[in-house]
Every structure is written in structure tokens, then in C-alpha cells.
Write an enzyme that holds these catalytic residues in place. Structure first.
Site, PDB file in Angstrom:
ATOM      1  N   ASP A  48      38.429  44.310  49.520  1.00  0.00           N
ATOM      2  CA  ASP A  48      37.325  43.593  50.151  1.00  0.00           C
ATOM      3  C   ASP A  48      36.971  44.197  51.489  1.00  0.00           C
ATOM      4  OD1 ASP A  48      38.290  40.268  49.102  1.00  0.00           O
ATOM      5  OD2 ASP A  48      37.448  41.978  48.063  1.00  0.00           O
ATOM      6  N   TYR A  51      34.970  47.294  51.089  1.00  0.00           N
ATOM      7  CA  TYR A  51      33.624  46.930  50.653  1.00  0.00           C
ATOM      8  C   TYR A  51      32.820  46.421  51.853  1.00  0.00           C
ATOM      9  CZ  TYR A  51      29.769  44.362  48.667  1.00  0.00           C
ATOM     10  OH  TYR A  51      28.517  43.906  48.407  1.00  0.00           O
ATOM     11  N   ASP A  52      33.437  45.522  52.618  1.00  0.00           N
ATOM     12  CA  ASP A  52      32.751  44.977  53.786  1.00  0.00           C
ATOM     13  C   ASP A  52      32.317  46.089  54.727  1.00  0.00           C
ATOM     14  OD1 ASP A  52      34.776  41.947  54.033  1.00  0.00           O
ATOM     15  OD2 ASP A  52      33.065  42.482  52.784  1.00  0.00           O
ATOM     16  N   SER A  97      45.289  34.778  25.168  1.00  0.00           N
ATOM     17  CA  SER A  97      45.607  36.139  25.589  1.00  0.00           C
ATOM     18  C   SER A  97      46.989  36.484  25.036  1.00  0.00           C
ATOM     19  CB  SER A  97      45.543  36.258  27.101  1.00  0.00           C
ATOM     20  OG  SER A  97      46.478  35.392  27.669  1.00  0.00           O
ATOM     21  N   LEU A  98      47.543  37.577  25.472  1.00  0.00           N
ATOM     22  CA  LEU A  98      48.814  38.031  24.897  1.00  0.00           C
ATOM     23  C   LEU A  98      49.853  38.202  25.984  1.00  0.00           C
ATOM     24  CD1 LEU A  98      47.410  40.853  22.602  1.00  0.00           C
ATOM     25  CD2 LEU A  98      48.446  38.729  21.821  1.00  0.00           C
ATOM     26  N   LYS A 132      46.137  48.154  20.356  1.00  0.00           N
ATOM     27  CA  LYS A 132      45.522  47.204  21.279  1.00  0.00           C
ATOM     28  C   LYS A 132      44.327  47.906  21.914  1.00  0.00           C
ATOM     29  CE  LYS A 132      46.648  43.987  24.996  1.00  0.00           C
ATOM     30  NZ  LYS A 132      45.448  44.167  25.791  1.00  0.00           N
ATOM     31  N   ARG A 153      34.960  35.828  25.773  1.00  0.00           N
ATOM     32  CA  ARG A 153      36.166  35.023  25.915  1.00  0.00           C
ATOM     33  C   ARG A 153      36.081  34.083  27.118  1.00  0.00           C
ATOM     34  NH1 ARG A 153      41.030  35.863  28.664  1.00  0.00           N
ATOM     35  NH2 ARG A 153      42.688  34.608  27.790  1.00  0.00           N
ATOM     36  N   TYR A 241      39.912  41.539  14.518  1.00  0.00           N
ATOM     37  CA  TYR A 241      41.368  41.532  14.334  1.00  0.00           C
ATOM     38  C   TYR A 241      41.957  40.115  14.364  1.00  0.00           C
ATOM     39  CZ  TYR A 241      41.061  41.568  19.452  1.00  0.00           C
ATOM     40  OH  TYR A 241      40.734  41.281  20.739  1.00  0.00           O
ATOM     41  N   LYS A 305      52.170  41.174  15.575  1.00  0.00           N
ATOM     42  CA  LYS A 305      51.853  39.792  15.199  1.00  0.00           C
ATOM     43  C   LYS A 305      52.710  39.405  14.004  1.00  0.00           C
ATOM     44  CE  LYS A 305      47.068  40.556  16.572  1.00  0.00           C
ATOM     45  NZ  LYS A 305      45.676  40.716  16.139  1.00  0.00           N
ATOM     46  N   LYS A 329      52.721  47.380  25.904  1.00  0.00           N
ATOM     47  CA  LYS A 329      51.799  48.225  26.661  1.00  0.00           C
ATOM     48  C   LYS A 329      52.377  49.627  26.847  1.00  0.00           C
ATOM     49  CE  LYS A 329      48.502  46.194  28.483  1.00  0.00           C
ATOM     50  NZ  LYS A 329      48.404  45.192  29.481  1.00  0.00           N
ATOM     51  N   CYS A 420      52.361  37.751  63.036  1.00  0.00           N
ATOM     52  CA  CYS A 420      51.272  37.800  62.062  1.00  0.00           C
ATOM     53  C   CYS A 420      50.111  38.603  62.655  1.00  0.00           C
ATOM     54  CB  CYS A 420      50.808  36.385  61.735  1.00  0.00           C
ATOM     55  SG  CYS A 420      49.296  36.355  60.747  1.00  0.00           S
ATOM     56  N   CYS A 423      46.919  36.126  63.303  1.00  0.00           N
ATOM     57  CA  CYS A 423      46.825  35.053  64.289  1.00  0.00           C
ATOM     58  C   CYS A 423      47.864  35.176  65.397  1.00  0.00           C
ATOM     59  CB  CYS A 423      46.952  33.687  63.612  1.00  0.00           C
ATOM     60  SG  CYS A 423      48.603  33.343  62.999  1.00  0.00           S
ATOM     61  N   CYS A 444      46.090  29.859  61.104  1.00  0.00           N
ATOM     62  CA  CYS A 444      45.982  31.278  60.778  1.00  0.00           C
ATOM     63  C   CYS A 444      44.765  31.463  59.873  1.00  0.00           C
ATOM     64  CB  CYS A 444      47.246  31.750  60.071  1.00  0.00           C
ATOM     65  SG  CYS A 444      47.148  33.448  59.513  1.00  0.00           S
TER      66      CYS A 444
HETATM   67  S1  IVH Z   1      45.145  39.386  19.323  1.00  0.00           S
HETATM   68  C1  IVH Z   1      45.787  35.186  19.398  1.00  0.00           C
HETATM   69  N1  IVH Z   1      44.860  41.947  18.806  1.00  0.00           N
HETATM   70  O1  IVH Z   1      43.990  41.913  24.359  1.00  0.00           O
HETATM   71  C2  IVH Z   1      45.852  36.609  19.726  1.00  0.00           C
HETATM   72  N2  IVH Z   1      44.152  41.141  20.923  1.00  0.00           N
HETATM   73  O2  IVH Z   1      45.718  41.119  26.449  1.00  0.00           O
HETATM   74  C3  IVH Z   1      44.689  37.039  20.478  1.00  0.00           C
HETATM   75  N3  IVH Z   1      43.159  42.848  22.364  1.00  0.00           N
HETATM   76  O3  IVH Z   1      42.292  38.912  24.949  1.00  0.00           O
HETATM   77  C4  IVH Z   1      44.546  38.451  20.673  1.00  0.00           C
HETATM   78  N4  IVH Z   1      43.360  44.530  20.938  1.00  0.00           N
HETATM   79  O4  IVH Z   1      40.921  40.949  24.135  1.00  0.00           O
HETATM   80  C5  IVH Z   1      44.687  40.969  19.714  1.00  0.00           C
HETATM   81  N5  IVH Z   1      44.621  44.178  18.214  1.00  0.00           N
HETATM   82  C6  IVH Z   1      44.458  43.199  19.094  1.00  0.00           C
HETATM   83  C7  IVH Z   1      43.874  43.433  20.356  1.00  0.00           C
HETATM   84  C8  IVH Z   1      43.749  42.375  21.256  1.00  0.00           C
HETATM   85  C9  IVH Z   1      42.930  44.153  22.149  1.00  0.00           C
HETATM   86  C10 IVH Z   1      42.830  42.143  23.612  1.00  0.00           C
HETATM   87  C11 IVH Z   1      42.160  40.817  23.470  1.00  0.00           C
HETATM   88  C12 IVH Z   1      43.033  39.858  24.242  1.00  0.00           C
HETATM   89  C13 IVH Z   1      43.766  40.781  25.140  1.00  0.00           C
HETATM   90  C14 IVH Z   1      45.068  40.213  25.637  1.00  0.00           C
END
Ligand code: IVH
Length: 697
Positions: A48, A51-52, A97-98, A132, A153, A241, A305, A329, A420, A423, A444
Site C-alpha cells: 500500500d 502504491y500511495d 476451497s481446499l 490443480k 465463487r 471438475y 479427492k 501444492k 513502535c 506512535c 497507535c
Molecule cells: S475441487 C469441493 N479441483 O482451487 C472441492 N478445485 O484452492 C472444491 N481448483 O476454489 C474444489 N483446480 O478454484 C478442485 N481440480 C480441481 C481444482 C480446483 C483448481 C481451485 C478451485 C478452488 C481452489 C482451492
């Protein structure tokens, strides 16, 4: 974003008219790009403060050379084309999400955890492994086999309606075949291939336009265009997927459900494998990693999965991620650069965080100029001096980190301040703590602003149009010093001499929009409210637990007051809430005991209505709202599954027995908890009686 021109360091007063014009073109392009990265793509690439600095220079430049200010200069706009124009869509089933893992050991532990939860033993437990995709997820709703709605989403509960935009994608079928269910929501990833991204950037370069940063952000920006004809020009693609609501199940397994998505006409992310155990999963991971550079699209890992959908249902989800899936990852990307300086940032809880100021360098497709150094021990442990040559790494959305440092001739040690920087208050490090904290509290400014930012952030009050920059500006001009001030902003506006509508970047329309957005948030569910308070260690999951347990804000406040007595029943009840240990309890009790916080709370409740939160789902189940304790070993299911099932039926599961416990389920070899239940006259059930009780719900 390319390197700044040499003019960047010339003082504005020293610029000739020609130079000013060049610098203006350059700088406004850069600021506009950062605006888009921040507001539209949710992916800022600079801090930030940086950017500022850029924006202030642009404003100063236009003040000295007024002719340079065009109608579309970024100084005349608030943010970028934000998502303001999209209609919101409530997801019927949340878009999850995962959970992430990085190491083989974590994957083995994931597999072991699934087996424990399901009481599975050593039998093969099949999982699907698939790439992924690094894009953005979308949900496509088909009714009577026609596409009726497409949504992003968003926060998982509420997304943006992008139906017309998604219709422009060749990969999105307009109709489904006759054997598709009457209602089906196909979920998957919108992405751009690397080749398409390069072509797009080559065209932009030829036109002298700023370049896009990476395929992911470009895909996100391209989809979220208010004008679908712009989306139509962008080479976006889609993989299916997953799925949301379906009127009839797609299949019995993930593997077969994928095939059905393929039969419906969707492209599938490949290569996939059906794996019988962790070894097979890791082997597929290695295979995908090896071909990663040759894949036409960016991926950031592998997703596993559980294959059987009935097992997925038993596993359910925790917080916002399914228990039955895991993202593995890829190792973070690294780069070497120079550490120019170490600055201290003060967070909302007063924590002093050292931040590395770096020679900008590209890591994993993004320019990095800042990295976190965590705390003073980390600086000592990694032996980091200012002036060192450092290795930094970045993984996905994670903040870049310094992983190693090497001395150079310019290196000099860094002394961590004991005051700090914001402040001047004493900053102290309590025994056993790694973090040094400013003792200035709300005097602060850094803490006050950070708290306000947190307060309005997406998972808290989520006030549209009130982002970090606006909060800082409102704090600086005295408009908003405390959370409640936000809700009296419009009432006080008439009394101010400096009208907001006349401020730079604002106008009467954006002010009206802001006030409307604030009004829209005068009601808030208790869990969001608790999260918004920014209590140390109280994230969304804990806030939700507290809200469900206590129901109303009054009950919560009362309990926190009583829990000061560490020997009392209320303290016992608090720490019996699963996942709330003594340390979180201390922070909670401390927060509610602090007079200043009480005042902030009182002011707030005078302005907003906090809605009670009731137990989730089936509130008509026989155990809804009941506090249940499991003790001893259960035979038919694991303890974790029993607990998850009870919670899904609206029960609260506690770790210890107290007078407030309603049911104790006594398994084999139960010890003191069963005895305590008898002492306190709490109802006890055998495992079979428990299963009977919840049978059929
Ligand atoms: S399954 C209920 N499969 O990763 C399971 N997600 O980090 C929901 N993503 O929000 C997700 N490839 O946008 C799934 N083969 C894949 C994926 C995947 C990318 C994304 C997805 C999710 C995010 C979570």
C-alpha cells in the site's frame, strides 16, 4: 509491470514539459495497472505504501502540469472497474476451497487421517488425483438442460452473476444432453492457456498498453468485465471438475462423475489417476510435476479427492474445505535479490512485523518488492543483515518469504526497535512470546487503522467501496476513528466543512453508493460480528464456534465477563468448546474485560443489529442445540466422525463434562468423564443408544 523509467527519481519541479508528459504517461499506466491488480483482480503486486507513493507523485505531477490530466487519468477514478456492477448470486451449496499440503509426509498424514476418520484400516481407499488449475472457479447452473446462470465463487456463499460472460466461452455448453439431470450445477475452473496469454500480451505490447502479469489474473479480469463483448474477445476456457446442486446424483464415484461431466460436453482437466493409496498419489504427483512445463496451462499443484461419493458425504467438511480433498501444492518458486532495507510494520494487534524491502524481482510470475521476515527471532535464526543477497520464495497466494541470506560488502546488522515506529510507545516482548507488541493500543494510529481495515474486510462487515485506502483516508481526516463511526458517517457528513463528495476521487454518486453500502450492513450475523472485532487468535472458525455456542451477543458478552473466574463453571464451559483452549480463552476474556473494547462494542450495538446464530442445519433433529460429550472408544465409527455427525445435526460437541452437558456418549473403557456425568446427573447413552437416537436423521 516493467521497471520504472529513469525519470521516476527526478523531482517534479525539475521536470521539463516534455519529460513531464513522458513521466505522466508512464506513471498513470502504472497506477492504473495497480488499481486493476488491486480492485479488479484482488491481486496487488506492491505494498500500500508503495502504491500511495506512486499515486501521490501522479497527483503532484498533475497539480504542476494540469494539462496532463485527462478524463481517464487514474486520479479521477475510485479504484478500478470493480465488481460493483454485477448482480450477486447466493450459492445454493457453498463453493468450498481446499486445504493445502506441501510435503509427502503431509499427504501420507492426510491419507492416514481419512482412514482413521472412516475406521478404514489398511484396505485400499481410492482417491482421484488431478491437476490443480491456476484459474478462478465458477459455477454453471443448468435447469432442464439449459444454462440458466453462471456465477463466480465470490466468498464461497455469494458470488457474482457472470452468466452472459460465461456464455461467450466455447468450452461452456449452452445445453446438456437428454440424460443430464433436470437440475445440475457444474463447477470448475476458468483459465487461459499460456500460449493465448502470450499472444494477448504481444498485442498489448504492440499497442503500447501495459502488460498483463500472468494468465490467472488475466483470466479473472477478463471474466469480470461488465461488458460481455470484451470477455468474448478474450481466449478463456473452462474445465469442469466438481458440482454443486444436482437433482439426481451424477454417479457413485468421483471418477465416474467426471466422466459424466465429459459426456455432458465439458472439457476435463487431465492427466488424472485413480490411486489406491498414498504411494500411488505421490507417484501421480511426481508425474504431473515432471510434465508441468509442457502443459498448455498453469497449474499450481495436484488435488486428491476421495473417490467414493458416499465416503465424501460421511467425511463432510471442516470450515470451508472438504475433509475428503486436499491440494498438494508444488514447491514454491525462488529467486535471488538484494535486501535494501528492513522496515517495521505495525499490525492490528500491535504486533511489530519486520518487512524486507527488496530490489524488485519476478518470482513465479509476479514482481515482488516486499517479503515478510516474521519476527526478530527469525531474523536472528536466518542471520539476516541489511544489504545481504537474499533468496526469496513465493507459493500461491502466500506472502513472499526470505528463506536464506548471504553476506555482501554492504551488509550491516539490523537492530530491532523497542519502540513502535508509528506512535513511539514502548514495544515489549512478553516472556515466551516471539512477537514484540506496541503498547499504545488505540492511540497507535497503525493499530487503529489495521483494526478498521479488518472490520470492513470481506469476511467481516464486507462494506463495498470501503477498502483499505478509503479507511486510511477517513482515519487521517478524522471521519472514522472507531468502527461505530462508519455507521454515523452519513449523518455527520452535513456538519463537515470538507465535503466528501468534493474530495479527490469521490463524487456525489460514489458517496451515495458508499452510504447505501453501509446501510446494507446494519444487520450482521453474530459470527461475522465476532470475527470483525479482530480479537487475537479469533479467526472465522473460532468466531463461528462462539456464535453457535452462545447464540446471541448478549449471552457471549455475559459469559466472557463471568469467565474471568478461572475456577468457575462459565470458564469451564468456554474451554470445553472444542478447539478453544486456555490461550484463546485468555485472549477472549482479556478482550471483553478491556474497558476501551466495551466502549467500542456499546457504540457499535447502538448502530447495528447483531443477528443471533442458531445451530446449523437440521434444527429439528433430536440433538439440535444439545451439548454432547463423547468418551471412551466407539466401535462403529471413529471419534472424529461421531463428532462431525453430531455437529451436522446441530449439536455442540464439548471435550469435558460440566453441568451444562446434555448427553455423554459412553464408549468402551470410559474413565473419569463417565463418572463425572453420573455425579452431575447428566444423561448418559451407550453407543448403540446414541445411534438409535440419531437414526434416520
Ligand atoms: S475441487 C469441493 N479441483 O482451487 C472441492 N478445485 O484452492 C472444491 N481448483 O476454489 C474444489 N483446480 O478454484 C478442485 N481440480 C480441481 C481444482 C480446483 C483448481 C481451485 C478451485 C478452488 C481452489 C482451492
Amino acid at each position: 509491470m516493467s521497471a520504472p523509467s529513469p525519470l521516476r527519481s527526478v523531482p517534479i519541479d525539475a521536470l521539463s514539459a516534455d519529460q513531464a508528459s513522458t513521466e505522466h504517461a508512464d506513471l498513470s499506466g502504472e497506477v492504473a495497472a495497480h488499481d486493476r491488480a488491486y480492485h479488479r483482480d484482488d491481486a496487488p503486486t506492491i505494498s500500500d505504501a508503495e502504491y500511495d507513493g506512486l499515486r501521490r507523485r501522479l497527483e503532484a505531477l498533475e497539480a504542476r502540469f494540469p494539462d496532463l490530466q485527462t478524463d481517464d487519468s487514474p486520479t479521477r477514478m475510485v479504484g478500478a472497474e470493480t465488481a460493483a456492477g454485477f448482480t450477486k448470486v447466493q450459492h445454493r451449496l457453498p463453493m468450498l476451497s481446499l486445504a493445502n499440503a506441501f510435503t509427502d509426509d503431509e499427504i501420507r498424514e492426510f491419507d492416514a487421517r481419512l482412514r482413521r476418520f472412516l475406521n478404514w484400516g489398511d484396505e485400499p481407499l481410492a482417491l482421484v488425483a488431478e491437476p490443480k488449475i491456476d484459474g478462478l472457479s465458477a459455477s454453471l447452473r443448468y435447469e432442464n438442460r439449459r444454462l440458466v446462470q453462471a456465477a463466480t465463487r465470490g466468498d464461497g456463499t455469494e458470488g457474482e452473476d457472470v452468466t452472459e460472460n460465461m456464455r461467450t466461452l466455447g468450452d461452456v455448453p449452452e445445453t446438456l444432453p437428454a440424460d443430464a439431470p433436470e437440475v445440475v450445477e457444474v463447477r470448475g475452473e476458468v483459465y487461459m492457456t499460456r500460449a493465448d496469454f502470450l499472444v494477448l500480451n504481444r498485442q498489448r505490447e504492440a499497442r503500447g498498453e501495459p502488460l498483463y502479469v500472468n494468465p490467472r489474473n488475466t483470466a479473472a479480469g477478463s471474466l469480470r468485465q461488465l461488458d460481455p463483448s470484451i470477455t468474448a474477445e478474450r481466449p478463456l476456457r473452462f474445465f469442469g471438475y466438481a458440482w454443486g446442486e444436482v437433482s439426481t446424483p451424477l454417479a457413485e464415484t468421483q471418477w465416474a462423475a467426471r466422466r459424466r461431466l465429459g459426456d455432458f460436453g465439458f472439457k476435463l482437466n487431465e492427466p488424472t489417476a485413480l490411486c489406491a493409496d498414498a504411494d500411488a498419489m505421490l507417484a501421480h504427483y511426481a508425474r504431473i510435476q515432471a510434465i508441468r512445463p509442457d502443459l498448455p496451462f498453469d497449474i499450481d499443484g495436484v488435488v486428491y479427492k476421495v473417490d467414493r461419493l458416499d465416503l465424501q458425504a460421511r467425511l463432510g467438511f471442516v470450515s470451508r474445505a472438504p475433509r475428503w480433498a486436499m491440494a498438494h501444492k508444488f514447491a514454491p518458486e525462488q529467486a535471488a535479490t538484494n535486501l535494501l532495507d528492513i522496515r517495521i510494520q505495525v499490525g492490528r494487534t500491535g504486533a511489530l512485523t519486520p518487512v524486507a524491502v527488496l530490489d524488485p524481482v519476478t518470482v513465479g510470475g509476479v514482481v515482488v518488492a516486499r517479503a515478510t521476515l516474521h519476527n526478530e527471532d527469525e531474523i536472528a535464526r536466518k542471520d539476516i543483515h541489511i544489504g545481504d543477497r537474499v533468496t526469496i520464495q513465493r507459493a500461491g497466494d502466500v506472502i513472499p518469504q526470505v528463506v536464506a541470506a548471504e553476506r555482501t560488502d554492504d551488509s550491516r546488522p539490523f537492530a530491532f526497535p523497542d519502540r513502535c515506529p508509528e506512535c513511539g510507545s514502548l514495544a515489549i516482548r512478553e516472556e515466551g512470546e516471539v512477537v514484540r507488541r506496541c503498547t499504545g493500543g488505540l492511540i497507535c494510529p497503525a493499530q487503529a487503522v489495521e483494526r478498521l481495515r479488518h472490520f470492513v474486510s470481506r469476511d467481516a462487515f464486507d462494506i463495498e467501496g470501503l477498502g483499505e485506502k478509503q479507511i486510511k483516508a477517513f482515519y487521517d481526516d478524522g471521519r472514522v476513528m472507531r468502527p461505530a463511526d462508519i455507521f454515523t458517517l452519513s449523518a455527520r457528513e452535513d456538519r463537515r466543512s470538507d465535503s466528501l463528495a468534493e474530495k479527490d476521487g469521490w463524487g456525489s454518486k460514489s458517496v451515495a453508493n458508499l452510504f447505501a453500502a453501509i446501510e446494507a450492513r446494519r444487520r450482521i450475523p453474530l459470527d461475522r460480528f465476532v470475527y470483525s472485532l479482530g480479537i487475537r487468535q479469533v479467526g472465522q472458525a473460532t468466531a463461528r464456534l462462539l456464535a453457535r455456542h452462545y447464540g446471541t451477543l448478549d449471552a457471549l458478552r455475559m459469559a466472557m465477563g463471568e469467565a474471568i473466574d478461572r475456577e468457575g463453571e462459565t470458564y469451564a464451559e468456554l474451554t470445553a468448546i472444542d478447539q478453544i483452549g486456555p490461550s484463546v480463552a485468555d485472549d477472549l476474556i482479556g478482550f471483553f474485560a478491556e474497558p476501551h473494547n466495551t466502549e467500542v462494542l456499546d457504540q457499535l450495538v447502538a448502530q447495528v443489529a447483531v443477528d443471533a446464530v442458531s445451530a446449523p442445519e437440521s434444527s429439528d433433529s433430536p440433538v439440535a442445540g444439545k451439548t454432547v460429550v463423547f468418551t471412551g472408544s466407539l466401535e462403529s465409527v471413529s471419534r472424529a466422525e461421531a463428532k462431525a455427525k453430531a455437529e451436522s445435526l446441530g449439536a455442540k460437541v464439548a471435550g469435558s463434562v460440566s453441568k451444562k452437558t446434555d448427553i455423554v456418549v459412553v464408549g468402551a473403557d470410559a474413565g473419569s468423564k463417565a463418572a463425572k456425568a453420573r455425579d452431575l446427573d447428566v444423561r448418559t447413552l451407550t453407543e448403540a443408544e446414541w445411534l438409535d437416537l440419531i437414526d434416520g436423521v
